[in-house]
Design a protein around this motif. Structure first.
Motif, mmCIF file in Angstrom:
data_model
loop_
_atom_site.group_PDB
_atom_site.id
_atom_site.type_symbol
_atom_site.label_atom_id
_atom_site.label_comp_id
_atom_site.label_asym_id
_atom_site.label_seq_id
_atom_site.Cartn_x
_atom_site.Cartn_y
_atom_site.Cartn_z
ATOM 1 N N PHE A 136 103.332 -1.686 70.603
ATOM 2 C CA PHE A 136 104.278 -2.751 70.808
ATOM 3 C C PHE A 136 105.668 -2.504 71.455
ATOM 4 C CE2 PHE A 136 101.575 -5.181 67.928
ATOM 5 C CZ PHE A 136 101.047 -6.239 68.844
ATOM 6 N N ALA A 137 106.180 -1.278 71.189
ATOM 7 C CA ALA A 137 107.355 -0.747 71.796
ATOM 8 C C ALA A 137 107.019 -0.645 73.424
ATOM 9 C CB ALA A 137 107.860 0.440 71.012
ATOM 10 N N ASP A 153 106.832 -3.752 74.957
ATOM 11 C CA ASP A 153 108.057 -4.386 75.173
ATOM 12 C C ASP A 153 108.987 -3.822 76.262
ATOM 13 O OD1 ASP A 153 107.770 -6.076 73.028
ATOM 14 O OD2 ASP A 153 108.809 -5.084 71.675
ATOM 15 N N ARG A 154 108.867 -2.380 76.516
ATOM 16 C CA ARG A 154 109.604 -1.663 77.591
ATOM 17 C C ARG A 154 109.001 -2.158 78.883
ATOM 18 N NH1 ARG A 154 109.314 2.716 73.856
ATOM 19 N NH2 ARG A 154 107.338 3.308 74.841
ATOM 20 N N ALA A 205 110.295 -5.763 79.398
ATOM 21 C CA ALA A 205 111.719 -6.144 79.481
ATOM 22 C C ALA A 205 112.181 -6.367 81.034
ATOM 23 C CB ALA A 205 112.394 -5.074 78.763
#
Length: 78
Positions: free
Chosen positions: A12-13, A16-17, A20
């Motif tokens: 998920f990180a 997200d990156r 973004a």
């Protein structure tokens, strides 16, 4: 990374990156490659755990007689 929940956090990180925005050119290319590498490792971890689950199901269904045919699973590391 020692838990599947940690794997979720990493996936998920990475998502997200990528979502973004603000990345372009070489930075975006690097992040896409990094995310791809994370996914490749995640696939292997999932496959490994799936194999362990299948072995446990066989043991649960057939008992000790299947142990010689199963790989060693769940041994403590020393």
């Amino acid at each position: 990374m020692t838990k599947l929940s940690t794997l979720d956090d990493h996936l998920f990180a990475a998502l997200d990156r990528l979502a973004a925005g603000g990345l372009s050119g070489d930075a975006l290319t690097a992040e896409v490659q990094r995310a791809g590498a994370i996914v490749d490792v995640a696939d292997q971890l999932i496959a490994s755990n799936r194999t362990k689950i299948e072995a446990a199901k066989l043991f649960a269904a057939h008992g000790h007689q299947v142990l010689p045919m199963l790989p060693q699973i769940g041994e403590s590391k020393q």
